[in-house]
Enzyme design. Structure first.
Site, PDB file in Angstrom:
ATOM      1  CG  ASP A  67      -0.280  -0.499   2.467  1.00  0.00           C
ATOM      2  OD1 ASP A  67       0.853  -0.336   2.525  1.00  0.00           O
ATOM      3  OD2 ASP A  67      -1.210  -0.926   3.510  1.00  0.00           O
ATOM      4  CG  ASN A 142      -8.832  -0.988  11.697  1.00  0.00           C
ATOM      5  OD1 ASN A 142      -8.139  -1.671  11.235  1.00  0.00           O
ATOM      6  ND2 ASN A 142      -9.346   0.173  11.186  1.00  0.00           N
ATOM      7  CG  HIS A 144      -5.971  -1.881   8.740  1.00  0.00           C
ATOM      8  ND1 HIS A 144      -6.197  -0.516   8.741  1.00  0.00           N
ATOM      9  CD2 HIS A 144      -5.033  -2.396   9.139  1.00  0.00           C
ATOM     10  CE1 HIS A 144      -5.225  -0.067   9.005  1.00  0.00           C
ATOM     11  NE2 HIS A 144      -4.280  -1.228   9.256  1.00  0.00           N
ATOM     12  CD  GLU A 149      -8.698   0.955   7.230  1.00  0.00           C
ATOM     13  OE1 GLU A 149      -8.496   0.476   8.012  1.00  0.00           O
ATOM     14  OE2 GLU A 149      -7.877   2.411   7.391  1.00  0.00           O
TER      15      GLU A 149
HETATM   16  C1  F6R Z   1       1.235  -1.283   5.985  1.00  0.00           C
HETATM   17  C2  F6R Z   1      -0.100  -2.225   6.250  1.00  0.00           C
HETATM   18  C3  F6R Z   1      -0.869  -1.999   7.216  1.00  0.00           C
HETATM   19  C4  F6R Z   1      -0.064  -2.243   8.806  1.00  0.00           C
HETATM   20  C5  F6R Z   1      -0.890  -2.088   9.857  1.00  0.00           C
HETATM   21  C6  F6R Z   1      -0.244  -2.168  11.228  1.00  0.00           C
HETATM   22  O1  F6R Z   1       1.805  -1.633   4.872  1.00  0.00           O
HETATM   23  O2  F6R Z   1      -0.437  -2.880   5.470  1.00  0.00           O
HETATM   24  O3  F6R Z   1      -1.874  -2.994   7.108  1.00  0.00           O
HETATM   25  O4  F6R Z   1       0.730  -3.910   8.703  1.00  0.00           O
HETATM   26  O5  F6R Z   1      -1.744  -1.009  10.000  1.00  0.00           O
HETATM   27  O6  F6R Z   1       0.739  -1.175  11.366  1.00  0.00           O
HETATM   28  P1  F6R Z   1       1.694  -1.103  12.470  1.00  0.00           P
HETATM   29  O7  F6R Z   1       2.665  -2.466  12.081  1.00  0.00           O
HETATM   30  O8  F6R Z   1       2.150   0.145  12.449  1.00  0.00           O
HETATM   31  O9  F6R Z   1       1.015  -1.205  13.734  1.00  0.00           O
END
Ligand code: F6R
Length: 265
Positions: A67, A142, A144, A149
């Site tokens: 992403d 959350n 995801h 989302e």
């Molecule tokens: C980022 C991604 C997101 C993160 C998730 C957790 O490329 O795909 O899904 O893996 O938001 O983020 P952290 O690791 O910062 O808690």
């Protein structure tokens, strides 16, 4: 689904690096799907160390990132800018320290003129490379995966997705605040691989670290498959799924934790 519970963040990263290294050793020209965020930082450090010690070779490895924020991005041929793009993050944390070829790195471009075309071209490129061998994933508080989302279709493809208020808040606290960027100025949309796209990877590797992920982790692994927690779609993954957690992230698991303890006993 294989569930590995490690004592702490460092051992989670070593295990994750073991899995990634094994994939590269088995298939030197493998296609890796990569994630950003705070979770995989330690895994990337471990991979950098192993590459510098000549234990793993990235010279034929191909990567696709999950992403990117819309409105920011970097030109890989220019020096890294001071933005909060995931492209910059990947270069700082991994790519600039390993022997990967620039032409083998695929990062979404959050500044692409025609975003819809950029999304379908990205999917096309993954297909041309015969799909993703190993997809590294983090999990949002959350639930995801990537920026899918709550409410995202479990069959969704690569697309532009508005960010959930919880994600905006979490990522503001973790990344934007430190950089002195106002919350209202952070991007509210992201380019993301879809849940359906992720489910086509041959092996999905989900990492979870910290108490603030415990509820989402438990819902993803033990709850019903639901678009409210898009990580729960991994229960439907037709290939191999490995989930590596540290103890705090595993702390709200009930039956699967019991099973792991019984197996260890
Ligand atoms: C980022 C991604 C997101 C993160 C998730 C957790 O490329 O795909 O899904 O893996 O938001 O983020 P952290 O690791 O910062 O808690």
């Amino acid at each position: 689904m294989e569930l590995i519970i490690t004592s702490d963040y460092a051992s989670m990263n070593r295990k994750a690096a073991d899995t990634i290294s094994a994939t590269i050793k088995e298939k030197p020209n493998c296609v890796l799907g990569l994630a950003t965020g705070s979770t995989p930082v330690g895994t990337y450090k471990e991979l950098v160390k192993r590459n510098q010690q000549h234990q793993i070779d990235f010279s034929q490895v191909i990567t696709f990132n999950l992403d990117e924020y819309i409105g920011i991005g970097i030109d890989l041929s220019k020096p890294y800018s001071q933005d909060q793009s995931y492209a910059r993050f990947m270069h700082e944390q991994l790519f600039s320290h390993i022997n990967i070829k620039r032409e083998n790195i695929h990062m979404p471009d959050g500044t692409a003129e025609n975003l819809e075309k950029h999304c379908s071209d990205y999917e096309q490129k993954i297909k041309q490379m015969k799909g993703i061998d190993l997809q590294l994933l983090g999990i949002g508080a959350n639930g995801h995966i990537a920026f899918n989302e709550p409410g995202s279709s479990l069959a969704s493809r690569t697309r532009i997705q508005p960010l959930d208020p919880k994600t905006l808040n979490d990522n503001y606290e973790k990344f934007y605040k430190k950089a002195g960027i106002k919350k209202e100025d952070m991007p509210h949309y992201a380019f993301t691989m879809g849940v359906g796209t992720i489910l086509e990877s041959r092996h999905a590797l989900l990492l979870g670290s910290g108490k603030n992920k415990a509820k989402a982790v438990a819902e993803a692994i033990e709850g019903p498959v639901t678009s409210k927690i898009t990580a729960s779609a991994l229960q439907l993954h037709p290939g191999q799924v490995t989930i590596i957690l540290d103890q705090p992230a595993a702390s709200e698991l009930t039956w699967s934790l019991k099973l792991v303890r019984e197996n260890l006993a």
